[in-house]
Design a protein around this motif. Structure first.
Motif, PDB file in Angstrom:
ATOM      1  N   GLY A  92       0.662  -1.209   0.023  1.00 53.39           N
ATOM      2  CA  GLY A  92      -0.067   0.091   0.077  1.00 53.39           C
ATOM      3  C   GLY A  92       0.854   1.239   0.030  1.00 53.39           C
ATOM      4  N   GLY A  93       2.128   1.335  -0.502  1.00 57.35           N
ATOM      5  CA  GLY A  93       2.790   2.566  -0.446  1.00 57.35           C
ATOM      6  C   GLY A  93       3.200   2.748   1.120  1.00 57.35           C
ATOM      7  N   LEU A  94       3.232   2.123   1.995  1.00 52.08           N
ATOM      8  CA  LEU A  94       3.733   2.281   3.364  1.00 52.08           C
ATOM      9  C   LEU A  94       5.159   2.462   3.484  1.00 52.08           C
ATOM     10  N   LEU A 264      -4.193   3.141  -3.042  1.00 51.70           N
ATOM     11  CA  LEU A 264      -4.770   2.529  -4.182  1.00 51.70           C
ATOM     12  C   LEU A 264      -4.100   1.389  -4.864  1.00 51.70           C
ATOM     13  N   ILE A 265      -2.871   0.949  -4.207  1.00 49.75           N
ATOM     14  CA  ILE A 265      -2.036   0.025  -4.583  1.00 49.75           C
ATOM     15  C   ILE A 265      -2.469  -1.424  -4.293  1.00 49.75           C
ATOM     16  N   ALA A 269      -0.480  -5.210  -6.575  1.00 44.62           N
ATOM     17  CA  ALA A 269      -0.869  -5.378  -8.165  1.00 44.62           C
ATOM     18  C   ALA A 269      -2.208  -4.610  -8.489  1.00 44.62           C
ATOM     19  N   LEU A 270      -2.376  -3.341  -7.573  1.00 45.20           N
ATOM     20  CA  LEU A 270      -3.478  -2.446  -7.906  1.00 45.20           C
ATOM     21  C   LEU A 270      -4.711  -3.327  -7.491  1.00 45.20           C
ATOM     22  N   GLY A 271      -4.999  -3.901  -6.477  1.00 47.72           N
ATOM     23  CA  GLY A 271      -6.148  -4.635  -6.248  1.00 47.72           C
ATOM     24  C   GLY A 271      -6.462  -5.136  -4.861  1.00 47.72           C
ATOM     25  N   PRO A 284      -9.297   5.023  -3.749  1.00 45.59           N
ATOM     26  CA  PRO A 284      -8.411   4.386  -2.807  1.00 45.59           C
ATOM     27  C   PRO A 284      -9.320   3.996  -1.594  1.00 45.59           C
ATOM     28  N   SER A 285      -8.655   2.913  -0.770  1.00 44.17           N
ATOM     29  CA  SER A 285      -9.063   2.656   0.435  1.00 44.17           C
ATOM     30  C   SER A 285      -8.322   3.564   1.387  1.00 44.17           C
ATOM     31  N   GLN A 286      -8.723   3.420   2.495  1.00 45.27           N
ATOM     32  CA  GLN A 286      -7.956   4.062   3.708  1.00 45.27           C
ATOM     33  C   GLN A 286      -7.499   3.170   4.631  1.00 45.27           C
ATOM     34  N   ARG A 287      -6.096   3.352   5.053  1.00 50.23           N
ATOM     35  CA  ARG A 287      -5.383   2.630   5.959  1.00 50.23           C
ATOM     36  C   ARG A 287      -5.098   3.400   6.965  1.00 50.23           C
ATOM     37  N   SER A 288      -5.191   3.264   8.264  1.00 48.65           N
ATOM     38  CA  SER A 288      -4.960   4.193   9.476  1.00 48.65           C
ATOM     39  C   SER A 288      -4.740   3.313  10.554  1.00 48.65           C
ATOM     40  N   PHE A 289      -3.670   4.189  11.600  1.00 53.35           N
ATOM     41  CA  PHE A 289      -3.450   3.462  12.821  1.00 53.35           C
ATOM     42  C   PHE A 289      -3.603   4.713  13.744  1.00 53.35           C
ATOM     43  N   THR A 290      -4.140   4.215  15.067  1.00 53.50           N
ATOM     44  CA  THR A 290      -4.554   5.162  16.188  1.00 53.50           C
ATOM     45  C   THR A 290      -3.921   4.719  17.433  1.00 53.50           C
TER      46      THR A 290
END
Length: 661
Positions: A92-94, A264-265, A269-271, A284-290
């Motif tokens: 995911g580009g992290l 978006l990645i 493989a973009l999926g 894009p989905s959302q990826r978060s950490f709290t």
């Protein structure tokens, strides 16, 4: 994301404030007027406070003044200049860091901010990117090599300790910065720091920041051949608040942190991966950490020779929160962590540190779109306890440090790791010889996922490292230092793309060195660094490169960095930062399998940044150009995980404005 008109107004406003302020620079004057000898006498604490070259480890210290002069925006940009460290990408580009040829993303590198761990505790991952702004940092201590004896099972490769700006400010600073490219604003940070005296006894310190901006505006090309524009679809939004109260005995701190990034990645493989293959993302989905953490510590001087420090940390985290239309899941964790240690001064030449530590944590999986598969939808509790010690004695011939840690963890059982260091300092010369062992304790979710797919982990990773450092002050202006190392990791825990989980993959060993030349003379300052790593041996297929027996996938064998500063007058400085990265291998094309194919060697990269900083009374401003040559910066995945290199940022204008109150 702000629209183009708001971006333009922001840029013009920032430039107007900057151009409208003359300058005076206490921070810059303090940095550029420090002599080489004064820099070498900066102290840090292990058992007791000592200058860096007398410490029983390979340690680098970066001060706030140097950071301000460079124009660095955040912690990751600072770390990129440190020998031995580079940047890689996970799903995911992290973004996170590699160290000495090893990917440190998952529970291998420990980050502490004001003594509170920042790694998320579900998998132990260290997430960076546009996070932890440079404006909040007072000092960074980088402890190279294993740190498990003192810091536990997430300090396998390196420890990064950050001290934020505190009560010594006697006031505060409000700052705004942004990187402006032709079509977007990146890394626009808003930071406030404040500190001072509440009364005759208590002091306070507060830091807050928010940021926003795409980590790239380029096109991503997946190994499968699919591609997508990431402009306006790769937004990173960290939010952080840090409040500290302390007096001569007590230290109390509350820290809230949320890191949110558009993805978006997917897995590369973009999926979105499922049992039916890949479902392409349209948005894009959302990826978060709290995380919410509190720390309470007490410094008790129990007599002339004994200091005892108990501390308690409570953290409540929600990690890997993935939001996609109709789908939502995350891992929830609460941890209580208690530590008490004491330092006893045996004589003027010797002391001993000893401590006990324990934590208890509860995990659960929460999911909106399917029944939780881990822990049968309930909670899972993990307990860990350890005892540790470190003895230091200075003799006429050599200074000796001996330490050890015994730890028991519910997930992987018990382990003991030792360390020994021999240090000698003459007037101009110092040398260190160190042997350290370490372990990586896999986190509860890592263990649970591996068991769920039928690939249970063998236990903790074991690391064995030998280091030798030599430093020499050539004269009052020049200093040369270098270290050589050999390191082996047994039972390496690596991601297996076929199992879609981390597994016990095998053994890996590397060797190399890191070298630094420093100059402090009149108006000039310079830090030239070079690092080399070579793969010695490995039986881990997901990391290997068939074309080069000394290469690890995604990580450069060579890196050269230069920080060159010039004091224009008592109020301004001009700085050049140059990073030259050797070619490394990456998964670029594999239309049939989507995993990697035959790795291809990327071109060498040169990243140049020029930054001008000036201050006057309460104001400071800076302007510069990042990636001056507009190099195609790419961050590769350091294992076969399905991701192609992530494009970095191109040439952009850097602007920042600050007001001291």
């Amino acid at each position: 994301m702000p629209n183009s008109h708001s971006k333009s107004r922001f840029a013009l406003f920032a430039l107007f404030l900057g151009m409208g302020s003359d300058s005076m620079a206490d921070d810059i004057k303090e940095l550029l007027n420090l002599s080489l000898i004064e820099l070498m006498e900066i102290t840090i604490t292990s058992n007791v406070a000592k200058p860096v070259r007398e410490q029983s480890g390979v340690v680098s210290v970066i001060e706030a003044q140097e950071i301000a002069r460079s124009g660095a925006r955040n912690l990751l940009e600072i770390l990129k200049t440190v020998p031995g460290v580079w940047v890689g990408t996970d799903i995911g580009g992290l973004l996170s860091t590699t160290f000495r040829g090893i990917w440190g993303f998952e529970a291998k590198i420990l980050l502490l901010i004001d003594d509170i761990p920042q790694n998320e505790q579900s998998f132990g991952t260290l997430l960076l990117g546009n996070r932890y702004p440079a404006e909040m940092i007072k000092r960074i201590e980088i402890i190279r090599g294993p740190g498990s004896v003192n810091f536990g099972g997430q300090a396998e490769l390196m420890v990064i300790k950050i001290t934020t700006k505190g009560a010594e400010q006697q006031g505060g600073t409000l700052s705004v910065s942004a990187d402006i490219s032709e079509d977007n604003i990146h890394q626009n940070n808003y930071v406030i720091t404040a500190g001072g005296d509440l009364n005759d006894t208590w002091k306070y310190a507060v830091t807050g920041f928010a940021a926003q901006g795409d980590y790239t505006s380029a096109r991503y090309n997946a190994p499968s051949g699919a591609s997508a524009e990431l402009k306006s679809k790769s937004d990173v939004r960290p939010l952080h608040f840090n409040l500290g109260l302390n007096n001569d005995a007590w230290d109390m701190r509350v820290m809230y942190d949320k890191f949110r990034q558009e993805d978006l990645i997917g897995t590369g493989a973009l999926g979105l991966f499922s049992s039916n293959g890949f479902t392409p993302f349209s948005d894009p989905s959302q990826r978060s950490f709290t995380s919410l953490a509190t720390r309470l510590a007490y410094r008790w001087q129990a007599g002339e020779h004994l200091r005892i420090t108990p501390s308690l940390i409570y953290s409540d985290q929600s990690n890997w929160q993935i939001e996609y239309p109709g789908r939502y899941s995350y891992y929830d964790l609460q941890r209580w962590h208690f530590d008490v240690n004491g330092v006893y001064k045996l004589s003027d030449e010797s002391n001993i540190l000893a401590g006990i530590t324990a934590y208890r944590e509860k995990h659960r999986q929460v999911s909106r779109y399917k029944p939780p598969s881990l822990f049968n939808g309930g909670e899972h509790t993990v307990q860990d306890y350890a005892v540790y010690f470190q003895y230091e004695v200075d003799t006429a011939w050599v200074d000796v440090t001996v330490g050890g840690r015994f730890e028991h963890n519910d997930l992987v059982g018990s382990a003991f790791v030792p360390r020994i260091a021999l240090t000698k300092v003459w007037k101009r010369l110092h040398t260190k010889l160190m042997y350290n062992e370490a372990f990586k304790i896999p986190q509860s979710i890592t263990v649970a996922v591996a068991e769920a797919v039928g690939r249970p982990l063998a236990g903790a990773e074991d690391t064995h490292t030998v280091e030798w450092e030599l430093g020499y002050r050539l004269n009052d202006a020049w200093y040369l230092q270098g270290n050589l190392y050999w390191s082996k990791i047994q039972d390496y825990i690596a991601y297996d793309p076929f199992a879609v989980t981390t597994v016990t993959a095998g053994d890996i060993s590397t060797y190399g060195g890191e070298f630094q030349l420093q100059l402090r003379q009149n108006r000039w300052s310079a830090d030239l660094g070079y690092s080399l790593f070579m793969l010695n041996d490995s039986n881990i297929d997901t990391l290997s490169v068939a074309a080069d027996n000394h290469a690890v996938l995604g990580i450069p064998n060579h890196k050269l960095s230069l920080n060159l500063g010039y004091k224009l007058d008592d109020s301004a400085s001009l700085n050049l930062t140059a990073i030259l990265v050797g070619g490394r291998y990456a998964c670029v094309s594999d239309p049939e399998k989507w995993l990697c194919g035959e790795p291809q060697k990327l071109d060498m990269e040169t990243d140049l940044t020029v930054f001008y900083r000036r201050e006057h009374k309460h104001w400071h401003y800076g302007i510069g150009i990042a990636n001056l040559l507009d190099t195609d910066v790419r961050y590769a995945q350091p294992y076969r995980g399905g991701s192609a290199p992530i494009p970095g940022l191109g040439r952009r204008l850097m602007v920042n404005v600050g007001y001291r109150f």
